[in-house]
Design a protein around this motif. Sequence first.
Motif, PDB file in Angstrom:
ATOM      1  N   ILE A 295      26.946  78.723  66.388  1.00 49.93           N
ATOM      2  CA  ILE A 295      27.599  79.214  65.167  1.00 49.93           C
ATOM      3  C   ILE A 295      28.798  78.324  64.870  1.00 49.93           C
ATOM      4  O   ILE A 295      29.584  77.989  65.776  1.00 49.93           O
ATOM      5  N   ALA A 296      28.938  77.946  63.608  1.00 49.24           N
ATOM      6  CA  ALA A 296      30.078  77.127  63.192  1.00 49.24           C
ATOM      7  C   ALA A 296      30.947  77.898  62.209  1.00 49.24           C
ATOM      8  O   ALA A 296      30.446  78.631  61.358  1.00 49.24           O
ATOM      9  N   ASP A 297      32.239  77.731  62.343  1.00 43.92           N
ATOM     10  CA  ASP A 297      33.191  78.178  61.316  1.00 43.92           C
ATOM     11  C   ASP A 297      33.072  79.665  60.982  1.00 43.92           C
ATOM     12  O   ASP A 297      32.828  80.050  59.844  1.00 43.92           O
ATOM     13  N   ALA A 298      33.271  80.493  61.994  1.00 47.72           N
ATOM     14  CA  ALA A 298      33.294  81.935  61.761  1.00 47.72           C
ATOM     15  C   ALA A 298      34.564  82.360  61.018  1.00 47.72           C
ATOM     16  O   ALA A 298      34.551  83.285  60.210  1.00 47.72           O
ATOM     17  N   HIS A 299      35.671  81.710  61.325  1.00 43.06           N
ATOM     18  CA  HIS A 299      36.957  81.997  60.668  1.00 43.06           C
ATOM     19  C   HIS A 299      37.283  83.487  60.709  1.00 43.06           C
ATOM     20  O   HIS A 299      37.681  84.080  59.690  1.00 43.06           O
TER      21      HIS A 299
END
Length: 233
Positions: free
Chosen positions: A31-35
Amino acid sequence: MTHQTVTLAGCELWLLPEKAVYWPEQKALLIADAHFGKAAAYRRLGQPVPRGTTQSNVQVLDHLLRQHDCQRLIFLGDFLHARGSHAPATLAALSEWRARHGALTITLIRGNHDHAAGDPPAHLGFEVVAEPLLLGALALQHEPAPCPGYPVLAGHVHPVYRLVGKGRQSLRLPCYHIGRDVSLLPAFGAFTGGHPVRCGPGERVFVVGDGQVWPVTGGPAATGSPTNAGNAV
């Protein structure tokens, strides 16, 4: 089929409609860039932004972990958005989520927002590492920079693709951008923007929408469905 399968350096990867990648060989979810906590950080600045984005993201994570045989969850950077993301409600939701998945190994590859926000609280039990994380035949990173000898999976860019229809109709959708040396994951977070990407020679784009993932084909004048639609702008 709701997902698309690509192969990089002999590694089979499933591009999922939830804007995450499942790697069957490693039993890993990427997973990328959950922020997480971005909305909370904005509210602390007095901005009227939506509530409930953390809970929405957590529910999607729960769904993914139920659907796939995962032993490891890897965040490709930007887990928390900012210092202001350490809000009690955000951390409580993350703590409750982590308690439901105590046996899961979780790794965070630090991204630019993680350097600013600080590492996740220790009780969440994350392994936090610098990029690149070399796993199997791939390099996992936040920044989309080449890694000699390894195809790269990265985040940071929040790629989106614009499908152009008839007349002035267009639609921007999150996408996977599969390149020769560097491939990009869409931003996982529910409250994130996007950066338009183009599909160059030797590259592939897969858009996400309506619970499915579609390959994009066709030239600048193409119109219609995502399998024969539009140009990126």
